[in-house]
Enzyme design. Structure first.
Site, PDB file in Angstrom:
ATOM      1  N   ALA A 254      -7.614  15.556   6.654  1.00  6.78           N
ATOM      2  CA  ALA A 254      -8.787  15.526   7.534  1.00  6.78           C
ATOM      3  C   ALA A 254     -10.027  15.145   6.731  1.00  6.78           C
ATOM      4  O   ALA A 254     -10.122  15.407   5.542  1.00  6.78           O
ATOM      5  CB  ALA A 254      -8.979  16.894   8.176  1.00  6.78           C
ATOM      6  N   CYS A 262      -7.977  -3.013   8.357  1.00  7.24           N
ATOM      7  CA  CYS A 262      -6.799  -3.052   9.246  1.00  7.24           C
ATOM      8  C   CYS A 262      -6.850  -2.064  10.392  1.00  7.24           C
ATOM      9  O   CYS A 262      -6.927  -2.460  11.544  1.00  7.24           O
ATOM     10  CB  CYS A 262      -5.534  -2.830   8.424  1.00  7.24           C
ATOM     11  SG  CYS A 262      -5.157  -4.232   7.378  1.00  7.24           S
ATOM     12  N   ARG A 332     -14.956  -2.971   3.798  1.00  4.80           N
ATOM     13  CA  ARG A 332     -14.930  -3.330   5.219  1.00  4.80           C
ATOM     14  C   ARG A 332     -14.789  -2.065   6.069  1.00  4.80           C
ATOM     15  O   ARG A 332     -13.929  -1.244   5.819  1.00  4.80           O
ATOM     16  CB  ARG A 332     -13.763  -4.284   5.512  1.00  4.80           C
ATOM     17  CG  ARG A 332     -14.048  -5.704   5.049  1.00  4.80           C
ATOM     18  CD  ARG A 332     -12.854  -6.588   5.274  1.00  4.80           C
ATOM     19  NE  ARG A 332     -11.711  -6.175   4.461  1.00  4.80           N
ATOM     20  CZ  ARG A 332     -10.479  -6.635   4.627  1.00  4.80           C
ATOM     21  NH1 ARG A 332     -10.204  -7.508   5.568  1.00  4.80           N
ATOM     22  NH2 ARG A 332      -9.497  -6.223   3.839  1.00  4.80           N
TER      23      ARG A 332
END
Ligand code: UDX
Length: 438
Positions: A254, A262, A332
């Site tokens: 968590a 992706c 990204r």
């Protein structure tokens, strides 16, 4: 005669695939439209950080097995052409942008030699392979198309490519399967499971796998929200449910959730495709998976606000980690940077450290501040956020760094620091899904 292979698109997937296939003894040419990238790769340098890849690539170039070119003609005599170009999210839509895949096919189709096989590896919406196969055959009837999805993880790209846990091939003809079996002979000899599928199933395997992984992460982050509300500890909960082999302990960490090139884009493109197919309801749950994931980022920002009495202006916030995950320089859709940008926009001065991703982070978000060392990052901080779980951050001595900061408060956004050690050193320790005991 050994197979000759071309790899079209030499980004993350393509560069790794090209080097790995060459290391198996095949002759490989990597093709890309970006001359800078090709020049770098041809010089034995990898334009991103990936453990083991640069050594492997350089060795294959030296052996003469691996070459790079911007000229598609250099791929014309290959027996197998892998399409490894990107399929980013379209601007203004959840769907994937297929312009690079289409362009790659159109470039290779007319020049591919008779009997050769075009193999898609890029992650695409289901139905794309069939459409591309029809187009390929209309342009060059002597060539076939197959789909062979890739499951490599950043940070383990070489290992995952050379020793995949399964090989999935979507084929229409036995000849296409036979050619792929020849290429992957070493994996088959090592008993790697081989799954033959039709084209749509092969495409779906990839997005189904990524959707499942994203669901697992968001599931545990939803449990973290419940633990916070009920006073429980999600790390103990994850450990306990993970002992059940039907659940398994992996991907139950968590924290601030998933990012990268992706999982986020793949689940969104999958939803968009389900809409087109008239199966919207089947993937409705992925919308919630996405929301839980983005909410984890907001919850860290709430913790920061709470600790700084809702007044971020002029506060110095030290952020450990910029990459979307450790052992990668990829930023990204990085949760760490998303959080940093939002905190800075609220008036704080955010200072970030990352062992590998600072250059990419700075390029993307020049407004943020970057520190070259952990010490410089922590200096005079009003609060410290641990957002990417690099090993070097777990090795920080909380006693030694305490004197650097203004306020000894740390939020562990990845639930991977030793809470007891930090608390024993006098730090206030906050984490997602664990009620703070100090
Ligand atoms: C993923 C898939 O794992 C891979 O099979 C596919 O080919 C490409 O997409 P990757 O994007 O490299 O690979 O990263 P992954 O290791 O899956 O992690 C994705 C994100 O989830 C990271 O931001 C990571 O920090 C986060 N994560 C992962 C969690 O938040 N908790 C976890 O328990 C595991």
């Amino acid at each position: 005669m050994t197979l000759r292979v071309s790899v079209i698109g030499t980004g993350y997937l393509g560069a790794t695939h090209a080097a790995c296939i060459a290391s198996l003894g095949f002759e490989v040419v990597g093709i890309d439209v970006d001359p800078e990238k090709i020049a770098m790769l041809a010089g034995g340098k990898v334009p991103f950080y990936e453990p083991e890849l640069e050594e492997l690539l350089a060795a294959q170039i030296k052996s003469g097995k691996l070459t790079f070119s911007t000229n598609f003609q250099d791929a014309a005599d290959a027996d197998i052409h892998f399409i490894c170009v990107g399929t980013p999210q379209q601007t203004g839509s959840l769907a994937a942008d297929l312009k690079y895949v289409d362009a790659a096919l159109d470039a290779i189709a007319p020049i591919a030699k008779a009997g050769s096989l075009v193999v898609g590896k890029s992650t695409v919406p289901v139905g794309t392979a069939q459409r591309l196969r029809e187009r390929l055959i209309s342009l060059n009837p002597a060539v076939d198309l197959a789909w062979n999805p890739e499951f490599l993880r950043e940070g383990f790209a070489v290992e995952d490519t050379l020793k995949p846990n399964r090989l999935v091939v979507g084929v229409v003809s036995d000849a296409a399967e036979a050619k792929l079996k020849e290429l992957y002979k070493s994996n088959l000899d090592a008993n790697t499971p081989w799954v033959r599928a039709d084209l749509p199933t092969a495409e779906l395997v990839k997005v189904a796998a990524n959707s499942f992984l994203a669901t697992k992460i968001s599931f545990i982050n939803a449990m973290a929200e419940i633990c916070e509300a009920a006073g429980g500890d999600v790390t103990v909960l994850a450990k306990a449910i993970g002992y059940d082999p039907r659940i398994g302990s992996r991907f139950l960490q968590a924290g601030i959730g998933f990012g990268g090139g992706c999982l986020p884009k793949d689940i969104r493109a999958f939803m968009a495709r389900a809409d087109e197919l008239g199966a919207t309801q089947a993937l409705e749950f992925l919308r919630e998976i996405d929301s839980i994931n983005l909410r984890a980022r907001s919850r860290v920002i709430e913790l920061v606000r709470k600790d700084l009495a809702d007044d971020l202006k002029g506060k110095r916030v030290a952020v450990l980690g910029a990459a979307f995950k450790p052992d990668s320089d990829d930023v990204r859709d990085s949760p760490a940077l998303d959080i940093s940008v939002q905190i800075q926009a609220a008036g704080a001065t955010v200072v970030i450290h990352d062992p590998k991703a600072m250059k990419n982070a700075e390029k993307r978000f020049p407004v943020l501040n970057f520190a070259n060392s952990i010490e410089d990052c922590l200096k005079d901080a009003d609060i410290v956020l641990h957002l990417t779980e690099w090993k070097i951050y777990r090795e920080i001595n909380p006693v030694a760094v305490k004197s650097l900061v203004k306020n000894a408060v740390i939020i562990d956004g990845r639930n991977s620091l030793d809470r007891e050690a930090w608390q024993a050193a006098g730090w206030k320790f906050r984490a997602l899904g664990r009620s703070s005991s100090n």
